[in-house]
Design an enzyme around this catalytic site. Structure first.
Site, mmCIF file in Angstrom:
data_model
loop_
_atom_site.group_PDB
_atom_site.id
_atom_site.type_symbol
_atom_site.label_atom_id
_atom_site.label_comp_id
_atom_site.label_asym_id
_atom_site.label_seq_id
_atom_site.Cartn_x
_atom_site.Cartn_y
_atom_site.Cartn_z
ATOM 1 N N ASP A 103 -4.368 3.302 14.343
ATOM 2 C CA ASP A 103 -5.201 2.278 14.973
ATOM 3 C C ASP A 103 -4.508 0.921 14.873
ATOM 4 O O ASP A 103 -4.416 0.189 15.850
ATOM 5 C CB ASP A 103 -6.604 2.227 14.344
ATOM 6 C CG ASP A 103 -6.565 2.145 12.823
ATOM 7 O OD1 ASP A 103 -5.543 2.542 12.224
ATOM 8 O OD2 ASP A 103 -7.550 1.680 12.229
ATOM 9 N N ASP A 106 -0.498 -3.312 10.285
ATOM 10 C CA ASP A 106 -0.793 -4.668 9.806
ATOM 11 C C ASP A 106 0.395 -5.158 8.978
ATOM 12 O O ASP A 106 1.346 -5.727 9.510
ATOM 13 C CB ASP A 106 -2.101 -4.626 9.003
ATOM 14 C CG ASP A 106 -2.610 -5.997 8.624
ATOM 15 O OD1 ASP A 106 -1.829 -6.956 8.664
ATOM 16 O OD2 ASP A 106 -3.794 -6.126 8.257
HETATM 17 C C1 PRP Z 1 -5.679 0.719 7.801
HETATM 18 C C2 PRP Z 1 -5.157 1.251 9.113
HETATM 19 C C3 PRP Z 1 -3.737 1.618 8.795
HETATM 20 C C4 PRP Z 1 -3.365 0.639 7.698
HETATM 21 C C5 PRP Z 1 -2.506 -0.438 8.266
HETATM 22 O O1 PRP Z 1 -6.054 1.789 6.998
HETATM 23 O O2 PRP Z 1 -5.909 2.338 9.572
HETATM 24 O O3 PRP Z 1 -3.617 2.942 8.335
HETATM 25 O O4 PRP Z 1 -4.580 0.046 7.217
HETATM 26 O O5 PRP Z 1 -2.267 -1.427 7.305
HETATM 27 P P1 PRP Z 1 -0.825 -1.794 6.783
HETATM 28 O O6 PRP Z 1 0.078 -1.903 7.976
HETATM 29 O O7 PRP Z 1 -1.055 -3.123 6.115
HETATM 30 O O8 PRP Z 1 -0.378 -0.748 5.827
HETATM 31 P P2 PRP Z 1 -6.885 1.584 5.636
HETATM 32 O O9 PRP Z 1 -5.927 1.617 4.468
HETATM 33 O O10 PRP Z 1 -7.755 0.372 5.766
HETATM 34 O O11 PRP Z 1 -7.732 2.895 5.565
HETATM 35 P P3 PRP Z 1 -8.746 3.483 6.661
HETATM 36 O O12 PRP Z 1 -7.918 3.801 7.902
HETATM 37 O O13 PRP Z 1 -9.277 4.701 5.997
HETATM 38 O O14 PRP Z 1 -9.783 2.436 6.952
#
Ligand code: PRP
Length: 181
Positions: A103, A106
């Site tokens: 999704d 970041d």
């Molecule tokens: C979110 C998103 C990505 C990750 C990106 O997952 O779905 O997997 O963060 O962030 P980054 O580039 O800073 O690593 P999250 O860890 O929030 O878990 P979730 O998808 O279960 O909400």
């Protein structure tokens, strides 16, 4: 127009624009993989479950969907880039044409980890498709398919959450700062 949830500052990307872009990404992938017998989409839980489902249903090339679940270690405020595997794939991906579906990219730490981990399993090819991304220096891998660039604010909707809430909003919205500060 329906009233926004009190946590929401404003809508950044409408449902219509998201669906249009997902259709375009599916068409790009269809074109790039038109000569392959099978593509493996790997959706990264939880955030990518909605995007993976929509993308898959708009693709016409033969493909299967698998999932992985990844989590960051510890407190995000002092995050050091370490991530851990919560749930692995059902099947090996050796000699398969693989697309990781996220999704959002970041900080890039999750994708850096995933890319190295999946590369080591010797797929025939490995590409990355993310619907949203923020500009970060810490990203070390190429992003092959990108839907939208996002500003550096907390966003929710279309799979993205705040403390596991707001994931099912059909649009992308900016969260009010007072909610998370
Ligand atoms: C979110 C998103 C990505 C990750 C990106 O997952 O779905 O997997 O963060 O962030 P980054 O580039 O800073 O690593 P999250 O860890 O929030 O878990 P979730 O998808 O279960 O909400």
């Amino acid at each position: 127009m329906t009233d926004l949830h009190p946590d929401i500052e404003r809508i950044l990307i409408s449902e219509e624009d998201i669906q249009k872009r997902v259709t375009e990404l599916a068409a790009e992938i269809d074109r790039d993989y038109r000569n392959e017998d099978l593509v493996v989409l790997i959706g990264i839980l939880k955030g990518a479950f909605i995007f993976t489902a929509d993308l898959s249903r708009k693709m016409t090339v033969p493909h299967m969907v698998d999932f992985m679940s990844i989590s960051s270690y510890g407190d995000q405020a002092v995050f050091d880039g370490a991530v851990r595997l919560i749930m692995d794939l059902r099947k090996p991906i050796i000699d398969q044409h693989v697309i990781v579906v996220e999704d959002i990219v970041d900080s890039g730490h999750t994708m850096n980890y995933l890319y190295q981990s999946l590369k080591g399993r010797n797929p025939a090819s490995l590409k990355v498709c993310t619907l949203f991304k923020k500009e970060r220096d810490s990203l070390e891998v190429p992003l092959d398919y990108v839907g939208f660039d996002l500003p550096d604010v907390w966003v929710v909707g279309y799979g993205l959450d705040y403390a596991d809430t707001h994931r099912t909003l059909p649009y992308i919205a900016e969260l009010k700062k007072e909610v998370y500060t």
